[in-house]
Design a protein around this motif. Sequence first.
Motif, PDB file in Angstrom:
ATOM      1  N   PHE A  33       0.763  -1.061  -0.012  1.00 38.92           N
ATOM      2  CA  PHE A  33       0.056  -0.134  -0.034  1.00 38.92           C
ATOM      3  C   PHE A  33       0.890   1.362   0.143  1.00 38.92           C
ATOM      4  O   PHE A  33       0.525   2.246  -0.631  1.00 38.92           O
ATOM      5  N   ALA A  34       2.190   1.157   0.805  1.00 39.79           N
ATOM      6  CA  ALA A  34       2.839   2.607   0.868  1.00 39.79           C
ATOM      7  C   ALA A  34       3.542   2.733  -0.536  1.00 39.79           C
ATOM      8  O   ALA A  34       3.571   3.696  -0.927  1.00 39.79           O
ATOM      9  N   MET A  35       3.858   1.633  -1.173  1.00 40.77           N
ATOM     10  CA  MET A  35       4.762   1.649  -2.303  1.00 40.77           C
ATOM     11  C   MET A  35       3.689   2.173  -3.342  1.00 40.77           C
ATOM     12  O   MET A  35       4.019   3.033  -4.390  1.00 40.77           O
ATOM     13  N   LEU A  36       2.396   1.753  -3.484  1.00 33.40           N
ATOM     14  CA  LEU A  36       1.565   2.103  -4.366  1.00 33.40           C
ATOM     15  C   LEU A  36       1.003   3.575  -4.231  1.00 33.40           C
ATOM     16  O   LEU A  36       1.085   4.517  -5.208  1.00 33.40           O
ATOM     17  N   SER A  37       0.785   4.112  -3.009  1.00 32.27           N
ATOM     18  CA  SER A  37       0.425   5.451  -2.805  1.00 32.27           C
ATOM     19  C   SER A  37       1.664   6.377  -2.605  1.00 32.27           C
ATOM     20  O   SER A  37       1.372   7.549  -3.222  1.00 32.27           O
ATOM     21  N   LEU A  38       2.752   6.143  -2.310  1.00 36.36           N
ATOM     22  CA  LEU A  38       3.883   6.954  -2.223  1.00 36.36           C
ATOM     23  C   LEU A  38       4.734   6.914  -3.447  1.00 36.36           C
ATOM     24  O   LEU A  38       5.586   7.816  -3.684  1.00 36.36           O
ATOM     25  N   VAL A  39       4.807   5.788  -4.294  1.00 37.42           N
ATOM     26  CA  VAL A  39       5.779   5.713  -5.360  1.00 37.42           C
ATOM     27  C   VAL A  39       5.106   5.639  -6.702  1.00 37.42           C
ATOM     28  O   VAL A  39       5.157   6.326  -7.620  1.00 37.42           O
TER      29      VAL A  39
END
Length: 305
Positions: A33-39
Motif C-alpha cells: 500500500f505504501a509503495m502504491l500510494s507514495l511511489v
Amino acid sequence: MAAAVPARRKGDKGIDGSADARLGLMLAAPIVFAMLSLVLIPVASTLWESMHRVNPMMAGTPFIGLQHYRDLLADPIVNEAWRNTFIYVAICVALETAGGIGAALLINQAGRWRRYLLAAVVLPWALPGVVNAVVWGWIYNPAFGLLNGILVAAGLDFEKFVWFNDRTIALFAVSLVHVWRMLPLTAVIVLAALQSIPNDLYEAARIDGASRPKMFANITLPLIRGGIAIAMTQSTVAAFNFFDEAWILTGSARGTRPILVQVYLEAFQNLHFSYGMALSVLVMIASLAVSLVYVLRVQRVTRLD
C-alpha cells in the motif's frame, strides 16, 4: 517406541500452505500500500501529466504526447544541465568511493578509539544538506572565508579569491561540499563489509608472508566488492538528486546548474509544470539506468560469494 502421527484428514484445520499465503499477504499489505500510494501512483501520474500541456494561465490540459520529451532533447539549457549533472556524478562517486574505503579502513584499525572516530566521521552526514551548504558557503567566502585564510597563511596568493568565478573550479568546489556530506555513508557501508571478513584469512596470509598491499588486493578488496557496489549505488542516486548544495552555493548559474535545479526552475519559476514533469521523468530513468549497473553487479557478486 514413538507414537504414530495420525494423518491429517481433509476437514482438519491447521496452518497449511493457504494459511501461510494469507499470512504473507497480510504482512506484505502495508508495504505494498505504501509503495502504491507514495511511489507507483505518483510516478504514473507524473508520466501521464508530462504528456499534456499544463498551464495555470490557460484552461484545459491538451494531450501532446511526447512533444515535451522531444523539446527537452533539443533544449541547449537542459543539455548543459545534464552535462553538469554527469560531471557531478563522476566527481562525487569517485571521491566518495575512494574516501569512503580509506575512512573505513582507518576506522576498522582504530581499536578502542573506533567508536569515537566513527562518531566524528558520521557527523557531516547527520547535518541537513542546507545547513551543510551554508557552513561551506562561509568557508568559501572570498572576504572572510576559512579556506582563503588558511591558504593566505600558507603563503599563497588567495586573498579575496572567488571560488565560483571559474566554472571548472566551481564544479569541483560544489561537488566537494556534497562529498563531505555523503562520504560518511559510504564509509559506514564499507566498514560493515570489512567487519564481516574473518580474521583467519589475514592470519593465514601473514604466515605465508603476504604484505599489507597484497592482503588488501587479494583478500580485502574482493570480499568487500559487494559493499562497494552498494555504496556506489547510493552515491550515484544521491549525486543525480544533487540540489541543496548547488542551489545555495551558486543559485541558478548555468555553469554549475544540475538537472534538478533545472527541474525546479522549469516547474516552479517558469511555471512550465508539464515540461518540468517530463524532465523529472528523464532524471528518474537516468538514475535508475545507472544504478541498475551496480544492482546487477551486487547480484552477480552475491551469487559468486
